[in-house]
Scaffold this motif. Structure first.
Motif, PDB file in Angstrom:
ATOM      1  N   ALA A 266      90.153  30.001  32.759  1.00  0.00           N
ATOM      2  CA  ALA A 266      88.366  29.531  32.031  1.00  0.00           C
ATOM      3  C   ALA A 266      88.738  28.399  30.940  1.00  0.00           C
ATOM      4  N   SER A 267      89.654  29.003  29.722  1.00  0.00           N
ATOM      5  CA  SER A 267      90.229  28.278  28.984  1.00  0.00           C
ATOM      6  C   SER A 267      90.537  26.695  29.035  1.00  0.00           C
ATOM      7  N   THR A 268      91.409  26.386  30.110  1.00  0.00           N
ATOM      8  CA  THR A 268      92.325  25.142  30.978  1.00  0.00           C
ATOM      9  C   THR A 268      90.067  24.385  31.173  1.00  0.00           C
ATOM     10  N   LEU A 269      89.862  24.697  31.534  1.00  0.00           N
ATOM     11  CA  LEU A 269      88.465  24.472  32.005  1.00  0.00           C
ATOM     12  C   LEU A 269      88.135  24.539  30.397  1.00  0.00           C
ATOM     13  N   GLY A 270      88.122  24.579  29.271  1.00  0.00           N
ATOM     14  CA  GLY A 270      86.976  24.675  27.990  1.00  0.00           C
ATOM     15  C   GLY A 270      85.668  25.792  28.430  1.00  0.00           C
ATOM     16  N   VAL A 271      86.053  26.317  29.490  1.00  0.00           N
ATOM     17  CA  VAL A 271      84.732  27.464  29.413  1.00  0.00           C
ATOM     18  C   VAL A 271      84.908  29.335  28.954  1.00  0.00           C
ATOM     19  N   GLN A 272      83.662  29.429  27.071  1.00  0.00           N
ATOM     20  CA  GLN A 272      83.946  30.173  26.447  1.00  0.00           C
ATOM     21  C   GLN A 272      83.441  31.436  27.956  1.00  0.00           C
ATOM     22  N   LEU A 273      84.530  32.332  27.563  1.00  0.00           N
ATOM     23  CA  LEU A 273      84.086  33.673  28.986  1.00  0.00           C
ATOM     24  C   LEU A 273      83.578  34.960  27.861  1.00  0.00           C
ATOM     25  N   THR A 274      82.999  36.007  28.090  1.00  0.00           N
ATOM     26  CA  THR A 274      83.381  37.321  26.890  1.00  0.00           C
ATOM     27  C   THR A 274      82.481  38.332  28.162  1.00  0.00           C
ATOM     28  N   VAL A 275      83.499  39.333  27.216  1.00  0.00           N
ATOM     29  CA  VAL A 275      82.955  40.998  28.271  1.00  0.00           C
ATOM     30  C   VAL A 275      81.703  41.029  27.793  1.00  0.00           C
ATOM     31  N   ILE A 276      80.677  41.063  28.336  1.00  0.00           N
ATOM     32  CA  ILE A 276      79.577  41.815  27.574  1.00  0.00           C
ATOM     33  C   ILE A 276      78.972  43.377  27.933  1.00  0.00           C
ATOM     34  N   GLY A 277      79.903  43.851  28.711  1.00  0.00           N
ATOM     35  CA  GLY A 277      80.069  45.406  29.326  1.00  0.00           C
ATOM     36  C   GLY A 277      80.388  45.985  30.912  1.00  0.00           C
ATOM     37  N   VAL A 278      80.118  46.674  31.493  1.00  0.00           N
ATOM     38  CA  VAL A 278      80.581  47.747  32.566  1.00  0.00           C
ATOM     39  C   VAL A 278      79.881  47.896  33.767  1.00  0.00           C
ATOM     40  N   ILE A 279      80.543  47.682  34.700  1.00  0.00           N
ATOM     41  CA  ILE A 279      79.432  48.022  36.000  1.00  0.00           C
ATOM     42  C   ILE A 279      79.750  49.510  35.904  1.00  0.00           C
ATOM     43  N   ASP A 280      78.525  51.059  35.846  1.00  0.00           N
ATOM     44  CA  ASP A 280      79.226  52.125  36.696  1.00  0.00           C
ATOM     45  C   ASP A 280      78.041  52.709  38.099  1.00  0.00           C
ATOM     46  N   GLY A 281      78.301  53.622  38.278  1.00  0.00           N
ATOM     47  CA  GLY A 281      77.416  54.118  39.484  1.00  0.00           C
ATOM     48  C   GLY A 281      76.076  54.593  39.010  1.00  0.00           C
ATOM     49  N   GLU A 282      76.050  55.228  37.734  1.00  0.00           N
ATOM     50  CA  GLU A 282      74.361  55.314  37.220  1.00  0.00           C
ATOM     51  C   GLU A 282      73.494  54.356  37.409  1.00  0.00           C
ATOM     52  N   PRO A 283      72.354  54.471  38.710  1.00  0.00           N
ATOM     53  CA  PRO A 283      71.236  53.283  38.713  1.00  0.00           C
ATOM     54  C   PRO A 283      70.834  53.156  37.108  1.00  0.00           C
ATOM     55  N   GLY A 284      70.381  52.234  37.059  1.00  0.00           N
ATOM     56  CA  GLY A 284      69.333  51.253  36.072  1.00  0.00           C
ATOM     57  C   GLY A 284      70.729  50.890  34.783  1.00  0.00           C
ATOM     58  N   LEU A 285      69.864  50.329  33.971  1.00  0.00           N
ATOM     59  CA  LEU A 285      70.818  48.871  33.086  1.00  0.00           C
ATOM     60  C   LEU A 285      70.413  49.774  31.473  1.00  0.00           C
ATOM     61  N   ARG A 286      71.878  50.558  30.936  1.00  0.00           N
ATOM     62  CA  ARG A 286      71.679  50.497  30.145  1.00  0.00           C
ATOM     63  C   ARG A 286      72.077  49.739  28.753  1.00  0.00           C
ATOM     64  N   VAL A 287      71.563  49.628  27.398  1.00  0.00           N
ATOM     65  CA  VAL A 287      71.480  48.457  26.485  1.00  0.00           C
ATOM     66  C   VAL A 287      71.887  48.963  25.390  1.00  0.00           C
ATOM     67  N   LEU A 288      73.644  49.697  24.901  1.00  0.00           N
ATOM     68  CA  LEU A 288      74.047  50.070  23.843  1.00  0.00           C
ATOM     69  C   LEU A 288      73.743  49.194  22.355  1.00  0.00           C
ATOM     70  N   ASP A 289      74.336  49.861  21.406  1.00  0.00           N
ATOM     71  CA  ASP A 289      73.717  49.213  19.714  1.00  0.00           C
ATOM     72  C   ASP A 289      75.270  49.011  19.478  1.00  0.00           C
ATOM     73  N   GLU A 290      75.554  48.369  18.146  1.00  0.00           N
ATOM     74  CA  GLU A 290      76.839  48.882  17.645  1.00  0.00           C
ATOM     75  C   GLU A 290      77.630  49.987  17.446  1.00  0.00           C
ATOM     76  N   ASP A 291      76.850  50.927  17.185  1.00  0.00           N
ATOM     77  CA  ASP A 291      76.601  52.480  16.769  1.00  0.00           C
ATOM     78  C   ASP A 291      77.033  53.237  18.666  1.00  0.00           C
ATOM     79  N   GLY A 292      76.527  52.635  19.417  1.00  0.00           N
ATOM     80  CA  GLY A 292      76.402  53.310  20.633  1.00  0.00           C
ATOM     81  C   GLY A 292      75.147  53.816  20.719  1.00  0.00           C
TER      82      GLY A 292
END
Ligand code: ADP
Ligand code: MG
Length: 317
Positions: free
Chosen positions: A277-303
């Motif tokens: 990606a860096s050779t393509l000049g594209v910024q990539l960011t890890v923003i989370g993980v896939i888990d087995g528990e259904p649904g989407l959880r969004v955590l703040d900086e304190d977890g």
């Protein structure tokens, strides 16, 4: 169906019969259908997206940006499939035969088409309230499907999130949006090169057209898994941060129109992909993980888990 007066065919001839440079187009504009050849061993990827005046763009948006965006949103779908775009058709409904609108519209559309070596092979031209549909075709060797995410995989996004939504919010408040953010709203850059590179590293992918939460939600549903997102890891542009807007996280999580890619991959593939990606000049960011528990959880900086963020744009919601 009312069509433009006798000038309909002149209009098609004048504006849409561009030069074809692709050898796989046996017959382009001018007959009842185009004739095209798909390379042996590849699947044909097909998508269509419609832009309606007042819904997908402001009525007074520059015509060049409408031409660009109509094509860009379809290229973005190809990118999200890991497909190489090849041909497109254009169904356009125009209020009038207006050269001052059509010329810049075509410039916006065809300059993006040229950039990606894709050809307009047909379409339909009618009279009525401004509306355009582009149908795009491309070739796929190893598709990036929404149903391929697995627990333990990382969730990554390209570029920055929320810029287009922040620009829309400013315009709706009759404020002048920041230039860079306005540019991102009007002239989104489809992540074609990244999409083609991803086929070697990622499993599931989607382009963010309706907002991260809504679009990642489609991956989770199709893959029958859940996810945890870390809000403080979301990539916000310096322009968005400079607004100091209390809405910045909302723009990034729920704002549409960014046309970045969101995808999942096994953690061991991340370093190699990041260097590509860096050779393509594209910024990539890890923003989370896939888990087995259904649904989407969004955590703040304190977890701490944030209350469920609203979904993305839903035309019938
Ligand atoms: P038909 O009557 O067979 O549907 P049309 O009269 O609608 O054909 O169109 C004539 C030709 O011009 C066709 O090859 C069609 O694909 C092409 N065409 C019409 N409108 C467009 C457009 N907006 N962009 C590109 N090609 C177009
Ligand atoms: Mg016909």
């Amino acid at each position: 169906m009312p069509v433009l007066p006798s000038s309909e065919f002149d209009l098609i001839e004048q504006y849409f019969c561009g030069g074809n440079t692709r050898k796989d187009v046996l017959l382009g504009i001018g007959d009842d259908a185009a004739l095209l050849t798909v390379p042996a061993g590849k699947a044909l990827a097909v998508s269509v997206d419609t832009l309606v005046a007042g819904v997908h763009f402001f009525d007074d948006a520059p015509p060049a940006s409408i031409g660009h965006k109509a094509l860009a949103v379809n290229l973005s779908d190809m990118a999200a499939m890991g497909a190489e775009p090849a041909w497109f058709t254009l169904a356009i409904t125009l209020p009038e035969n207006d050269d001052a609108w059509l010329r810049p519209f075509c410039t916006g559309m065809f300059s993006l088409a040229e950039q990606y070596n894709i050809t307009l092979v047909g379409g339909d031209t009618t009279r009525g309230p401004l509306c355009l549909s582009i149908q795009m075709s491309g070739f796929c060797t190893k598709p990036l499907r929404r149903d391929k995410a697995k627990p333990g995989q990382l969730i990554m996004v390209s570029g920055t999130l929320g810029d287009a939504a922040a620009a829309v919010a400013a315009i709706k408040k009759n404020q002048q949006p920041d230039d860079t953010m306005r540019q991102k709203l009007l002239y989104p850059e489809p992540q074609i090169k990244l999409g083609l590179a991803l086929v070697n590293y990622a499993d599931a992918a989607i382009d963010i057209s309706d907002g991260l939460v809504a679009d990642l939600g489609h991956i989770l549903e199709a893959s029958q898994c859940g996810a945890t997102l870390y809000r403080h890891q979301l990539p916000l542009s310096s322009e968005l941060l400079a607004l100091h807007s209390p809405e910045q996280w909302h723009y990034a999580l729920a704002g549409g129109d960014d046309y970045q890619l969101c995808f999942t991959l096994d953690p061991e593939h991340a370093p190699a992909l990041k260097s590509v990606a860096s050779t393509l000049g594209v910024q990539l960011t890890v923003i989370g993980v896939i888990d087995g528990e259904p649904g989407l959880r969004v955590l703040d900086e304190d977890g701490c888990e944030l209350s469920q963020t609203s979904g993305g744009y839903d035309h019938f919601g």
